[in-house]
Design an enzyme around this catalytic site. Structure first.
Site, PDB file in Angstrom:
ATOM      1  N   ASN A  17     -15.515   0.559   2.303  1.00 48.22           N
ATOM      2  CA  ASN A  17     -14.409  -0.371   2.002  1.00 48.22           C
ATOM      3  C   ASN A  17     -14.913  -1.753   2.050  1.00 48.22           C
ATOM      4  OD1 ASN A  17     -11.859   1.807   2.048  1.00 48.22           O
ATOM      5  ND2 ASN A  17     -13.136   2.120   4.001  1.00 48.22           N
ATOM      6  N   CYS A  36      -4.622  -3.068   3.177  1.00 51.28           N
ATOM      7  CA  CYS A  36      -5.440  -2.023   3.918  1.00 51.28           C
ATOM      8  C   CYS A  36      -5.367  -2.461   5.422  1.00 51.28           C
ATOM      9  CB  CYS A  36      -7.057  -2.088   3.379  1.00 51.28           C
ATOM     10  SG  CYS A  36      -8.124  -1.153   4.274  1.00 51.28           S
ATOM     11  N   GLY A  37      -4.574  -1.626   6.188  1.00 50.60           N
ATOM     12  CA  GLY A  37      -4.738  -1.783   7.538  1.00 50.60           C
ATOM     13  C   GLY A  37      -5.977  -1.613   8.504  1.00 50.60           C
ATOM     14  N   THR A  38      -6.662  -0.755   8.272  1.00 49.76           N
ATOM     15  CA  THR A  38      -8.002  -0.599   8.900  1.00 49.76           C
ATOM     16  C   THR A  38      -8.974  -1.757   8.425  1.00 49.76           C
ATOM     17  OG1 THR A  38      -8.813   1.006   7.235  1.00 49.76           O
ATOM     18  CG2 THR A  38      -7.851   1.784   9.204  1.00 49.76           C
ATOM     19  N   GLY A  39      -8.890  -2.062   7.012  1.00 45.24           N
ATOM     20  CA  GLY A  39      -9.367  -3.032   6.630  1.00 45.24           C
ATOM     21  C   GLY A  39      -9.131  -4.586   7.326  1.00 45.24           C
ATOM     22  N   ASN A  44       0.953  -1.155  -0.081  1.00 42.52           N
ATOM     23  CA  ASN A  44      -0.012   0.034  -0.071  1.00 42.52           C
ATOM     24  C   ASN A  44       0.989   1.242   0.040  1.00 42.52           C
ATOM     25  OD1 ASN A  44      -2.916   0.799   2.176  1.00 42.52           O
ATOM     26  ND2 ASN A  44      -2.490   1.263   0.180  1.00 42.52           N
ATOM     27  N   CYS A  87      -5.982   5.741   7.593  1.00 38.18           N
ATOM     28  CA  CYS A  87      -5.473   4.720   6.923  1.00 38.18           C
ATOM     29  C   CYS A  87      -4.344   3.965   7.788  1.00 38.18           C
ATOM     30  CB  CYS A  87      -4.872   5.249   5.715  1.00 38.18           C
ATOM     31  SG  CYS A  87      -3.866   4.151   4.530  1.00 38.18           S
ATOM     32  N   GLY A  88      -4.751   2.687   7.918  1.00 32.78           N
ATOM     33  CA  GLY A  88      -3.715   1.737   8.807  1.00 32.78           C
ATOM     34  C   GLY A  88      -2.332   1.553   8.340  1.00 32.78           C
ATOM     35  N   ASN A  95     -13.535   4.618   9.543  1.00 32.73           N
ATOM     36  CA  ASN A  95     -13.766   4.794   8.211  1.00 32.73           C
ATOM     37  C   ASN A  95     -14.729   3.398   8.137  1.00 32.73           C
ATOM     38  OD1 ASN A  95     -11.700   2.709   8.621  1.00 32.73           O
ATOM     39  ND2 ASN A  95     -10.613   3.586   6.850  1.00 32.73           N
ATOM     40  N   HIS A 133     -16.180  -0.285   7.078  1.00 39.71           N
ATOM     41  CA  HIS A 133     -15.754  -1.477   6.340  1.00 39.71           C
ATOM     42  C   HIS A 133     -16.908  -2.490   6.182  1.00 39.71           C
ATOM     43  CE1 HIS A 133     -11.573  -0.638   6.105  1.00 39.71           C
ATOM     44  NE2 HIS A 133     -11.852   0.042   7.292  1.00 39.71           N
ATOM     45  N   GLU A 164     -10.771  -0.651  -1.843  1.00 37.36           N
ATOM     46  CA  GLU A 164     -10.920   0.319  -0.829  1.00 37.36           C
ATOM     47  C   GLU A 164     -11.881   1.489  -1.531  1.00 37.36           C
ATOM     48  OE1 GLU A 164      -7.659   1.871   1.437  1.00 37.36           O
ATOM     49  OE2 GLU A 164      -6.361   0.295   0.823  1.00 37.36           O
ATOM     50  N   ARG A 165     -12.573   2.192  -0.710  1.00 31.82           N
ATOM     51  CA  ARG A 165     -13.240   3.391  -1.173  1.00 31.82           C
ATOM     52  C   ARG A 165     -12.334   4.526  -1.553  1.00 31.82           C
ATOM     53  NH1 ARG A 165     -16.060   6.640   3.637  1.00 31.82           N
ATOM     54  NH2 ARG A 165     -13.844   6.586   4.239  1.00 31.82           N
TER      55      ARG A 165
END
Length: 276
Positions: free
Chosen positions: A193, A220-223, A13, A74-75, A160, A162, A211-212
């Site tokens: 996302n 994707c970290g938050t994902g 990423n 963003c993670g 955000n 998911h 990702e949105r």
């Protein structure tokens, strides 16, 4: 338009990081994020990240997606951000606070070069994620019809939104086709996302993400955090797991204090000057 930047990547990423800690005007850069992120005519990135001063934390991070929209958090970006500010000498602390659109996030640079991040508490109330039609209830293993097919979704916000979907074989998912249809589905007022997840065992899962605002990305970290929460809410894994992404592996823990902890790498790619 002229500016210095550093390209960083975390599990594939990738981001253009711009240091504006001394109050530099970054409006022109922000307005041209889509051009800068273009992989054929620009620097090539999933987003532009600005390093900014904060009145409530050590730093402030602003993320502009490759389509020009702004992301709350963003993670993978926060890990790149942490290594970038430390490497640039903006702080001598290995653990510090960062103001984001999702609240205060606390990264800590480990001795092995990975970054351990307190990502805060997951948001599970439907209205707060947001997901339409669920009020303040949790959205766990609920039906959603996308492109005429019924899926089971578990929804989580890490600041955000998911939508996590468990599948038997992740290789059968045509992410480029179904991803944008999930993103813009009427169930998601602020878009979403979407993570497709195959359970390998109770401590290891395979995930791919749409990702949105950015489309297919390698990680994707938050994902990954949302995926971990969704796995545990559905009693599919332990509370500490590894999430295998297209670009690498992240360690995710849902601790007893209800905070999500993410650990993973971040690597500088190059330094450059944009001259346009």
């Amino acid at each position: 338009m002229k500016f210095d930047f550093v390209k960083w990547q975390a599990c594939g990423n990738d981001f253009v990081l711009v240091n504006a800690f001394n109050g530099e005007d970054v409006s022109e850069i922000r307005n041209n994020a889509e051009k800068i992120c273009d992989r054929h005519f620009g620097a090539g990135a999933d987003g532009v990240i600005f390093i900014l001063p904060s009145k409530v934390a050590d730093f402030r991070m602003q993320i502009i997606n490759s389509d020009g929209s702004e992301a709350e958090m963003c993670g993978n970006g926060i890990r790149c951000f942490a290594k970038a500010v430390y490497g640039a000498g903006l702080t001598t602390k290995r653990k510090f606070t960062v103001e984001t659109g999702a609240g205060i996030i606390i990264p800590e640079i480990q001795e092995d070069g990975t970054v351990h991040v307190d990502m805060g508490e997951p948001i599970l109330e439907g209205d707060k994620i947001p997901v339409a039609g669920f009020g303040n209830g949790k959205v766990i293993n609920e039906d959603i019809i996308v492109d005429g097919k019924n899926y089971k979704m578990t929804c989580v916000s890490m600041g955000n939104p998911h939508c996590v979907v468990f599948v038997d074989d992740i290789n059968e998912i045509k992410l480029d086709e179904i991803g944008p249809k999930f993103e813009t589905h009427s169930a998601f007022p602020r878009k979403t996302n979407t993570e497709f997840v195959e359970i390998k065992n109770d401590g290891y899962v395979r995930m791919r993400v749409w990702e949105r605002g950015a489309g297919i990305t390698l990680a994707c970290g938050t994902g990954s955090c949302a995926t971990g929460v969704a796995c545990m809410l559905n009693n599919l894994t332990k509370r500490q797991i590894q999430v295998e992404l297209d670009g690498g592996i992240l360690k995710i823990e849902w601790a007893d204090n209800n905070h999500i902890y993410m650990t993973g790498p971040a690597t500088k790619v190059y330094e450059a000057r944009w001259v346009d």
